[in-house]
Write a protein that holds these residues in place. Structure first.
Motif, PDB file in Angstrom:
ATOM      1  N   THR A  56      46.074  -9.037  -1.253  1.00  0.00           N
ATOM      2  CA  THR A  56      45.082  -8.122  -1.816  1.00  0.00           C
ATOM      3  C   THR A  56      43.952  -8.908  -2.463  1.00  0.00           C
ATOM      4  O   THR A  56      42.782  -8.559  -2.308  1.00  0.00           O
ATOM      5  CB  THR A  56      45.753  -7.197  -2.845  1.00  0.00           C
ATOM      6  N   ALA A  57      44.287  -9.965  -3.186  1.00  0.00           N
ATOM      7  CA  ALA A  57      43.258 -10.792  -3.820  1.00  0.00           C
ATOM      8  C   ALA A  57      42.390 -11.475  -2.763  1.00  0.00           C
ATOM      9  O   ALA A  57      41.173 -11.581  -2.930  1.00  0.00           O
ATOM     10  CB  ALA A  57      43.913 -11.830  -4.721  1.00  0.00           C
ATOM     11  N   GLU A  58      43.008 -11.922  -1.682  1.00  0.00           N
ATOM     12  CA  GLU A  58      42.235 -12.556  -0.619  1.00  0.00           C
ATOM     13  C   GLU A  58      41.282 -11.555   0.031  1.00  0.00           C
ATOM     14  O   GLU A  58      40.132 -11.887   0.319  1.00  0.00           O
ATOM     15  CB  GLU A  58      43.177 -13.145   0.429  1.00  0.00           C
ATOM     16  N   TYR A  59      41.744 -10.333   0.250  1.00  0.00           N
ATOM     17  CA  TYR A  59      40.862  -9.313   0.811  1.00  0.00           C
ATOM     18  C   TYR A  59      39.691  -9.048  -0.131  1.00  0.00           C
ATOM     19  O   TYR A  59      38.555  -8.873   0.309  1.00  0.00           O
ATOM     20  CB  TYR A  59      41.615  -8.007   1.069  1.00  0.00           C
ATOM     21  N   ALA A  60      39.941  -8.999  -1.425  1.00  0.00           N
ATOM     22  CA  ALA A  60      38.878  -8.749  -2.397  1.00  0.00           C
ATOM     23  C   ALA A  60      37.832  -9.870  -2.351  1.00  0.00           C
ATOM     24  O   ALA A  60      36.624  -9.602  -2.386  1.00  0.00           O
ATOM     25  CB  ALA A  60      39.463  -8.628  -3.797  1.00  0.00           C
ATOM     26  N   VAL A  61      38.278 -11.117  -2.249  1.00  0.00           N
ATOM     27  CA  VAL A  61      37.336 -12.243  -2.174  1.00  0.00           C
ATOM     28  C   VAL A  61      36.513 -12.169  -0.893  1.00  0.00           C
ATOM     29  O   VAL A  61      35.299 -12.384  -0.905  1.00  0.00           O
ATOM     30  CB  VAL A  61      38.098 -13.587  -2.282  1.00  0.00           C
ATOM     31  N   LEU A  64      33.891  -9.418  -1.219  1.00  0.00           N
ATOM     32  CA  LEU A  64      32.780  -9.845  -2.074  1.00  0.00           C
ATOM     33  C   LEU A  64      31.861 -10.811  -1.334  1.00  0.00           C
ATOM     34  O   LEU A  64      30.630 -10.730  -1.452  1.00  0.00           O
ATOM     35  CB  LEU A  64      33.313 -10.490  -3.354  1.00  0.00           C
ATOM     36  N   ALA A  65      32.433 -11.726  -0.574  1.00  0.00           N
ATOM     37  CA  ALA A  65      31.619 -12.663   0.203  1.00  0.00           C
ATOM     38  C   ALA A  65      30.801 -11.920   1.257  1.00  0.00           C
ATOM     39  O   ALA A  65      29.621 -12.244   1.483  1.00  0.00           O
ATOM     40  CB  ALA A  65      32.511 -13.714   0.860  1.00  0.00           C
ATOM     41  N   ALA A  66      31.395 -10.931   1.909  1.00  0.00           N
ATOM     42  CA  ALA A  66      30.677 -10.154   2.927  1.00  0.00           C
ATOM     43  C   ALA A  66      29.525  -9.373   2.309  1.00  0.00           C
ATOM     44  O   ALA A  66      28.436  -9.289   2.887  1.00  0.00           O
ATOM     45  CB  ALA A  66      31.637  -9.209   3.639  1.00  0.00           C
ATOM     46  N   VAL A  67      29.738  -8.815   1.129  1.00  0.00           N
ATOM     47  CA  VAL A  67      28.672  -8.066   0.458  1.00  0.00           C
ATOM     48  C   VAL A  67      27.533  -9.010   0.061  1.00  0.00           C
ATOM     49  O   VAL A  67      26.354  -8.677   0.220  1.00  0.00           O
ATOM     50  CB  VAL A  67      29.242  -7.313  -0.770  1.00  0.00           C
TER      51      VAL A  67
END
Length: 96
Positions: A56-61, A64-67
């Motif tokens: 889940t933390a990896e998906y969040a990072v 954020l990078a994609a945004v």
């Protein structure tokens, strides 16, 4: 002579015990109350090497990078120089 025994309430069956639950199976009303086998057994502990939640933390990072990348891309695309290059590219593809 009438029976003076009060009516018995309806009992709800207890849910199946969770895996690792070592306490005895309760009967009757006590079956609806969950009591851990030992104090603190129901608490989640963070152990070294425990990677629960890391995906889940990896998906969040990654999100954020994609945004951030999308924001930079929008800023670049709005510049007049890039718009002129793209316009020329499209016109060159449409006009033989």
């Amino acid at each position: 002579m009438t029976d003076s025994t009060p009516p018995q309430p309806t009992r709800v069956p207890a849910p199946a015990p969770s895996p690792g639950h070592t306490a005895g199976v309760a009967r009757g009303w006590a079956a609806s109350v969950h009591v851990p086998a030992r104090p603190g057994a129901g608490r989640r502990r963070c152990r070294p090497g425990d990677d629960r939640g890391s995906a889940t933390a990896e998906y969040a990072v990654v999100i954020l990078a994609a945004v951030a990348f999308a924001g930079v891309l929008v800023a670049v695309m709005r510049s007049g120089e890039v718009q002129q290059i793209l316009t020329d590219l499209v016109r060159g593809a449409l006009v033989p």
